[in-house]
Design a protein around this motif. Structure first.
Motif, PDB file in Angstrom:
ATOM      1  N   ARG A  39      -1.698   8.464   2.623  1.00 57.64           N
ATOM      2  CA  ARG A  39      -2.214   7.118   2.881  1.00 57.64           C
ATOM      3  C   ARG A  39      -3.735   7.051   2.712  1.00 57.64           C
ATOM      4  NH1 ARG A  39       1.893   5.385   1.277  1.00 57.64           N
ATOM      5  NH2 ARG A  39       3.792   5.543   2.514  1.00 57.64           N
TER       6      ARG A  39
ATOM      7  N   ARG B 156       1.096   3.140  -3.159  1.00 57.49           N
ATOM      8  CA  ARG B 156      -0.157   3.751  -3.635  1.00 57.49           C
ATOM      9  C   ARG B 156      -0.601   3.169  -4.991  1.00 57.49           C
ATOM     10  NH1 ARG B 156       2.471   8.409  -1.533  1.00 57.49           N
ATOM     11  NH2 ARG B 156       2.807   9.396  -3.525  1.00 57.49           N
TER      12      ARG B 156
ATOM     13  N   THR C  50      -6.775   2.002  -4.408  1.00 58.42           N
ATOM     14  CA  THR C  50      -7.579   1.386  -3.343  1.00 58.42           C
ATOM     15  C   THR C  50      -8.015  -0.028  -3.700  1.00 58.42           C
ATOM     16  OG1 THR C  50      -8.372   3.559  -2.649  1.00 58.42           O
ATOM     17  CG2 THR C  50      -9.692   1.653  -1.992  1.00 58.42           C
TER      18      THR C  50
ATOM     19  N   ILE D 198      -5.066  -2.530  -3.443  1.00 60.42           N
ATOM     20  CA  ILE D 198      -4.744  -2.829  -2.039  1.00 60.42           C
ATOM     21  C   ILE D 198      -5.775  -3.794  -1.461  1.00 60.42           C
ATOM     22  CG2 ILE D 198      -4.511  -1.855   0.283  1.00 60.42           C
ATOM     23  CD1 ILE D 198      -3.607   0.777  -1.116  1.00 60.42           C
TER      24      ILE D 198
ATOM     25  N   ASP E 117       0.824  -1.214   0.000  1.00 61.30           N
ATOM     26  CA  ASP E 117       0.000   0.000   0.000  1.00 61.30           C
ATOM     27  C   ASP E 117       0.855   1.259   0.000  1.00 61.30           C
ATOM     28  OD1 ASP E 117       0.739  -0.800   2.700  1.00 61.30           O
ATOM     29  OD2 ASP E 117      -0.555   0.826   3.407  1.00 61.30           O
ATOM     30  N   TRP E 118       2.098   1.147   0.513  1.00 63.79           N
ATOM     31  CA  TRP E 118       2.985   2.318   0.552  1.00 63.79           C
ATOM     32  C   TRP E 118       3.258   2.869  -0.846  1.00 63.79           C
ATOM     33  CZ3 TRP E 118       7.314   1.508  -2.312  1.00 63.79           C
ATOM     34  CH2 TRP E 118       7.689   0.167  -2.543  1.00 63.79           C
TER      35      TRP E 118
ATOM     36  N   ASN F  77      -0.079  -2.740   6.736  1.00 64.88           N
ATOM     37  CA  ASN F  77      -0.596  -1.504   6.140  1.00 64.88           C
ATOM     38  C   ASN F  77       0.201  -0.331   6.705  1.00 64.88           C
ATOM     39  OD1 ASN F  77      -4.124  -2.411   5.860  1.00 64.88           O
ATOM     40  ND2 ASN F  77      -2.552  -2.392   4.301  1.00 64.88           N
TER      41      ASN F  77
ATOM     42  N   THR G  80      -4.885   3.664   1.463  1.00 65.86           N
ATOM     43  CA  THR G  80      -4.897   2.650   2.520  1.00 65.86           C
ATOM     44  C   THR G  80      -6.149   2.788   3.379  1.00 65.86           C
ATOM     45  OG1 THR G  80      -2.476   2.626   2.598  1.00 65.86           O
ATOM     46  CG2 THR G  80      -3.635   1.767   4.528  1.00 65.86           C
TER      47      THR G  80
END
Length: 201
Positions: A175, A146, A149, A152, A143-144, A168, A178
């Motif tokens: 974020r 990006r 959505t 992830i 998720d870092w 996460n 996330t």
């Protein structure tokens, strides 16, 4: 601490339908409060791996995380690659962070996570000497980076299984993806019978 306890933990007991949610790189004044509200909404306890520098800048957020019943854990002071540091520098990174978190919450952290999961024998030895066990993860939606959505969310739901430790991030940048993914996948996991746990201290 036994030899087994000084090796990174990648998953919990697979015989139980439990998941450990871990949140790295905070606290962050924008995203951490939203994550905390979500966890409270669903009655979830998580483990927050906090960076010392961020914790020093937001001590009230550190206390709020602890006051809401979540585990506070050590993610170093500056988020370096610990494999490239001397033993003394590794000790400084971990000890400063543990001391700060202890002062802020009244509890010394018992878990540590190396930035990037890059452990190295030195950091494992130093963490053990400071009374901390290393926690890794088994589900990494990246998720870092990006990726979106939906990506992830899909990665978590595809890879999760009983005993999984999910990674996460609430700090280290924007974020919002996330946070949006948590809003989608947490109720899905709950509806499919998963319970959330913070690994024992």
């Amino acid at each position: 601490m036994t030899a087994a306890e000084s090796k990174p933990v990648y998953e919990l007991d697979a015989a139980r339908r439990v998941v450990a949610l871990t949140i790295d790189d905070g606290p962050d004044p924008k995203h951490t409060p939203i994550v905390l509200a979500l966890l409270q909404q669903y009655g979830i306890r998580a483990t927050f791996f906090l960076i010392g520098e961020n914790a020093a800048g937001h001590p009230a957020l550190v206390r709020e995380i602890a006051d809401r019943g979540h585990h506070i854990a050590n993610h170093t002071w500056t988020h370096p690659d610990l494999r490239e540091l001397s033993e003394g520098k590794v000790r400084d990174e971990l000890e400063r962070t543990s001391d700060l978190l202890h002062r802020a919450t009244g509890r010394a952290p018992t878990w540590f996570r190396a930035p990037g999961g890059d452990w190295g024998s030195t950091s494992l030895k130093v963490a053990a000497s400071l009374g901390m066990r290393p926690m890794a993860w088994s589900v990494d939606p990246r998720d870092w980076a990006r990726p979106g959505t939906t990506v992830i969310t899909d990665r978590v739901l595809k890879d999760v299984r009983p005993g999984a430790i999910v990674l996460n991030h609430d700090g280290g940048g924007d974020r919002s993806q996330t946070v949006a993914a948590l809003k989608v996948y947490l109720p899905v996991l709950i509806d499919s019978g998963y319970r959330f746990t913070a690994p024992p201290t």
